[in-house]
Write a protein that holds these residues in place. Structure first.
Motif, mmCIF file in Angstrom:
data_model
loop_
_atom_site.group_PDB
_atom_site.id
_atom_site.type_symbol
_atom_site.label_atom_id
_atom_site.label_comp_id
_atom_site.label_asym_id
_atom_site.label_seq_id
_atom_site.Cartn_x
_atom_site.Cartn_y
_atom_site.Cartn_z
ATOM 1 N N ARG A 17 0.829 -1.214 0.000
ATOM 2 C CA ARG A 17 0.000 0.000 0.000
ATOM 3 C C ARG A 17 0.860 1.258 0.000
ATOM 4 N NH1 ARG A 17 -2.118 3.321 3.903
ATOM 5 N NH2 ARG A 17 -1.475 1.996 5.649
ATOM 6 N N VAL A 18 1.900 1.253 0.827
ATOM 7 C CA VAL A 18 2.798 2.412 0.887
ATOM 8 C C VAL A 18 3.526 2.592 -0.441
ATOM 9 C CG1 VAL A 18 4.889 3.326 1.975
ATOM 10 C CG2 VAL A 18 3.086 2.318 3.384
ATOM 11 N N TYR A 19 3.975 1.480 -1.008
ATOM 12 C CA TYR A 19 4.687 1.545 -2.289
ATOM 13 C C TYR A 19 3.790 2.136 -3.374
ATOM 14 C CZ TYR A 19 7.134 -0.106 -6.476
ATOM 15 O OH TYR A 19 7.769 -0.184 -7.690
ATOM 16 N N ARG A 20 2.542 1.662 -3.446
ATOM 17 C CA ARG A 20 1.616 2.196 -4.455
ATOM 18 C C ARG A 20 1.332 3.673 -4.226
ATOM 19 N NH1 ARG A 20 -1.013 -2.792 -3.495
ATOM 20 N NH2 ARG A 20 -2.544 -1.736 -2.163
ATOM 21 N N GLU A 21 1.182 4.063 -2.970
ATOM 22 C CA GLU A 21 0.898 5.460 -2.670
ATOM 23 C C GLU A 21 2.078 6.361 -3.042
ATOM 24 O OE1 GLU A 21 -0.597 9.088 -1.386
ATOM 25 O OE2 GLU A 21 -1.623 7.218 -1.917
ATOM 26 N N LEU A 22 3.293 5.927 -2.726
ATOM 27 C CA LEU A 22 4.468 6.732 -3.061
ATOM 28 C C LEU A 22 4.650 6.830 -4.578
ATOM 29 C CD1 LEU A 22 7.051 5.657 -0.328
ATOM 30 C CD2 LEU A 22 5.588 7.686 -0.385
ATOM 31 N N ARG A 23 4.385 5.740 -5.287
ATOM 32 C CA ARG A 23 4.442 5.775 -6.745
ATOM 33 C C ARG A 23 3.434 6.783 -7.301
ATOM 34 N NH1 ARG A 23 6.510 1.637 -10.020
ATOM 35 N NH2 ARG A 23 4.720 1.934 -11.393
ATOM 36 N N ALA A 24 2.225 6.747 -6.767
ATOM 37 C CA ALA A 24 1.196 7.678 -7.232
ATOM 38 C C ALA A 24 1.606 9.118 -6.963
ATOM 39 C CB ALA A 24 -0.142 7.365 -6.565
ATOM 40 N N ARG A 25 2.219 9.351 -5.832
ATOM 41 C CA ARG A 25 2.675 10.708 -5.503
ATOM 42 C C ARG A 25 3.779 11.166 -6.447
ATOM 43 N NH1 ARG A 25 2.630 11.742 1.026
ATOM 44 N NH2 ARG A 25 0.520 10.946 1.406
ATOM 45 N N LEU A 26 4.681 10.277 -6.786
ATOM 46 C CA LEU A 26 5.762 10.635 -7.709
ATOM 47 C C LEU A 26 5.222 10.919 -9.099
ATOM 48 C CD1 LEU A 26 8.377 8.022 -6.502
ATOM 49 C CD2 LEU A 26 8.761 10.503 -6.570
ATOM 50 N N ILE A 27 4.395 10.027 -9.611
ATOM 51 C CA ILE A 27 3.848 10.209 -10.957
ATOM 52 C C ILE A 27 2.997 11.468 -11.025
ATOM 53 C CG2 ILE A 27 2.206 9.248 -12.626
ATOM 54 C CD1 ILE A 27 3.278 6.461 -11.828
ATOM 55 N N GLY A 28 2.252 11.744 -9.954
ATOM 56 C CA GLY A 28 1.412 12.934 -9.924
ATOM 57 C C GLY A 28 2.144 14.198 -9.516
ATOM 58 N N GLY A 29 3.438 14.092 -9.246
ATOM 59 C CA GLY A 29 4.223 15.263 -8.893
ATOM 60 C C GLY A 29 3.977 15.775 -7.493
ATOM 61 N N ARG A 30 3.429 14.930 -6.611
ATOM 62 C CA ARG A 30 3.153 15.366 -5.241
ATOM 63 C C ARG A 30 4.348 15.192 -4.310
ATOM 64 N NH1 ARG A 30 -1.512 12.066 -3.446
ATOM 65 N NH2 ARG A 30 -1.148 10.771 -5.276
ATOM 66 N N MET A 31 5.434 14.613 -4.844
ATOM 67 C CA MET A 31 6.709 14.629 -4.140
ATOM 68 C C MET A 31 7.626 15.495 -4.979
ATOM 69 S SD MET A 31 7.113 10.713 -2.711
ATOM 70 C CE MET A 31 8.473 11.176 -1.622
ATOM 71 N N ALA A 32 7.880 16.690 -4.509
ATOM 72 C CA ALA A 32 8.489 17.707 -5.359
ATOM 73 C C ALA A 32 10.012 17.695 -5.287
ATOM 74 C CB ALA A 32 7.988 19.091 -4.946
ATOM 75 N N PRO A 33 10.670 17.997 -6.413
ATOM 76 C CA PRO A 33 12.125 18.183 -6.389
ATOM 77 C C PRO A 33 12.500 19.317 -5.440
ATOM 78 C CG PRO A 33 11.291 18.082 -8.640
ATOM 79 C CD PRO A 33 10.098 18.184 -7.748
ATOM 80 N N GLY A 34 13.633 19.152 -4.767
ATOM 81 C CA GLY A 34 14.093 20.210 -3.875
ATOM 82 C C GLY A 34 13.519 20.129 -2.481
ATOM 83 N N ARG A 35 12.704 19.121 -2.219
ATOM 84 C CA ARG A 35 12.109 18.973 -0.894
ATOM 85 C C ARG A 35 12.362 17.563 -0.386
ATOM 86 N NH1 ARG A 35 6.108 17.926 0.631
ATOM 87 N NH2 ARG A 35 6.067 18.478 2.834
ATOM 88 N N SER A 36 13.009 17.440 0.760
ATOM 89 C CA SER A 36 13.296 16.125 1.317
ATOM 90 C C SER A 36 12.402 15.859 2.523
ATOM 91 C CB SER A 36 14.774 16.018 1.724
ATOM 92 O OG SER A 36 15.084 16.974 2.720
ATOM 93 N N VAL A 37 12.175 14.590 2.783
ATOM 94 C CA VAL A 37 11.339 14.183 3.912
ATOM 95 C C VAL A 37 12.037 13.048 4.641
ATOM 96 C CG1 VAL A 37 9.169 14.871 2.826
ATOM 97 C CG2 VAL A 37 10.070 12.572 2.434
ATOM 98 N N THR A 38 11.636 12.817 5.884
ATOM 99 C CA THR A 38 12.197 11.719 6.656
ATOM 100 C C THR A 38 11.298 10.495 6.535
ATOM 101 O OG1 THR A 38 11.012 12.302 8.686
ATOM 102 C CG2 THR A 38 13.157 13.354 8.321
ATOM 103 N N LEU A 39 11.873 9.338 6.787
ATOM 104 C CA LEU A 39 11.085 8.108 6.786
ATOM 105 C C LEU A 39 10.008 8.167 7.861
ATOM 106 C CD1 LEU A 39 13.883 5.419 6.280
ATOM 107 C CD2 LEU A 39 12.284 6.302 4.574
ATOM 108 N N ARG A 40 10.374 8.669 9.024
ATOM 109 C CA ARG A 40 9.388 8.764 10.102
ATOM 110 C C ARG A 40 8.280 9.746 9.748
ATOM 111 N NH1 ARG A 40 10.270 6.204 14.675
ATOM 112 N NH2 ARG A 40 12.345 5.341 15.124
ATOM 113 N N GLY A 41 8.658 10.830 9.072
ATOM 114 C CA GLY A 41 7.644 11.789 8.655
ATOM 115 C C GLY A 41 6.662 11.185 7.673
ATOM 116 N N LEU A 42 7.192 10.417 6.705
ATOM 117 C CA LEU A 42 6.326 9.743 5.742
ATOM 118 C C LEU A 42 5.434 8.718 6.445
ATOM 119 C CD1 LEU A 42 8.574 9.025 2.618
ATOM 120 C CD2 LEU A 42 6.485 10.405 2.688
ATOM 121 N N ALA A 43 6.023 7.983 7.397
ATOM 122 C CA ALA A 43 5.247 6.972 8.112
ATOM 123 C C ALA A 43 4.091 7.609 8.875
ATOM 124 C CB ALA A 43 6.164 6.204 9.065
#
Length: 238
Positions: A17-43
């Motif tokens: 589920r997490v993998y599919r959601e992250l893929r969808a965010r990347l393809i849809g541009g919801r994970m933007a270049p120039g912005r980093s996040v932590t694993l705990r933050g994503l969790a």
């Protein structure tokens, strides 16, 4: 043994589920270049433990869609002009061919779905709804590509969209959607006419229309973040 198997199944379900959601965010541009996040933050954001996030991110790092920095923060990898050029080349090589092969597998229901999706896309264009446009554009293309039934071509194309999605979202966010020329109607006409070559040409033109803009500007990975978390776009670098 019987007690550990359900736990393992739940872990795999969460990971998928997490993998599919992250893929969808990347393809849809919801994970933007120039912005980093932590694993705990994503969790925390996804409402899961860090373990499935770590596993999903590891898969996406292996696919070169994400990168893990030395400080254990996760971000979209930077792209050079050469990277962009290679992605354009790969998309033009694979996507028109997938569309050409897909023609025989596209039935009337799929055509009706393509028309509905293109109508939605037009509405998003008129409203300047970038996120809606990106989602509808992806749905349109992959309705076609998946009809080719290839277990090789479709995953390869998906991997390209994973890498290009965040940067195209930046482009659309900067200049809006009014400039977009819709080649989807030509693709639908080609499908209805049973013309595989015309379909491949429409897909190629659509790729060039979108990717052409990226070759006219540069994305600064070290630019300050905006309120939307997008990297700045300047002219003349790509």
């Amino acid at each position: 043994m019987g007690q550990t198997e359900p736990a393992e199944a739940l872990r795999q379900t969460a990971h998928d589920r997490v993998y599919r959601e992250l893929r969808a965010r990347l393809i849809g541009g919801r994970m933007a270049p120039g912005r980093s996040v932590t694993l705990r933050g994503l969790a925390a954001e996804l409402g899961v433990s860090p373990m499935p996030v770590r596993e999903a991110v590891g898969r996406l790092v292996a696919e070169r869609a994400l990168e893990m920095k030395a400080n254990r923060r996760v971000s979209v990898p930077e792209m050079t002009p050469r990277d962009i050029a290679e992605l354009v080349f790969a998309r033009e090589a694979l996507e028109p061919e997938a569309a050409r092969r897909a023609l025989a597998g596209i039935d009337r229901k799929a055509v009706a779905r393509l028309r509905r999706t293109d109508d939605e896309l037009e509405q998003h264009l008129q409203l300047g709804n970038v996120e809606g446009y990106v989602a509808a554009n992806h749905a349109f293309h992959f309705t076609i590509y998946r009809a080719c039934g290839s277990a090789v071509l479709v995953p390869l194309i998906e991997s390209l969209w994973l890498r290009i999605g965040p940067f195209m979202r930046v482009v659309y966010g900067r200049i809006g959607t009014n400039w977009v020329v819709d080649h989807h109607e030509a693709a639908i006409r080609a499908i209805e006419g049973g013309d595989a070559e015309a379909l491949a040409l429409a897909i190629r033109d659509d790729i060039r229309e979108g990717m052409g803009l990226m070759t006219g500007g540069s994305l600064q990975a070290d630019a300050p973040e905006t309120g939307q978390g997008e990297a700045a776009l300047t002219r003349g670098g790509l």
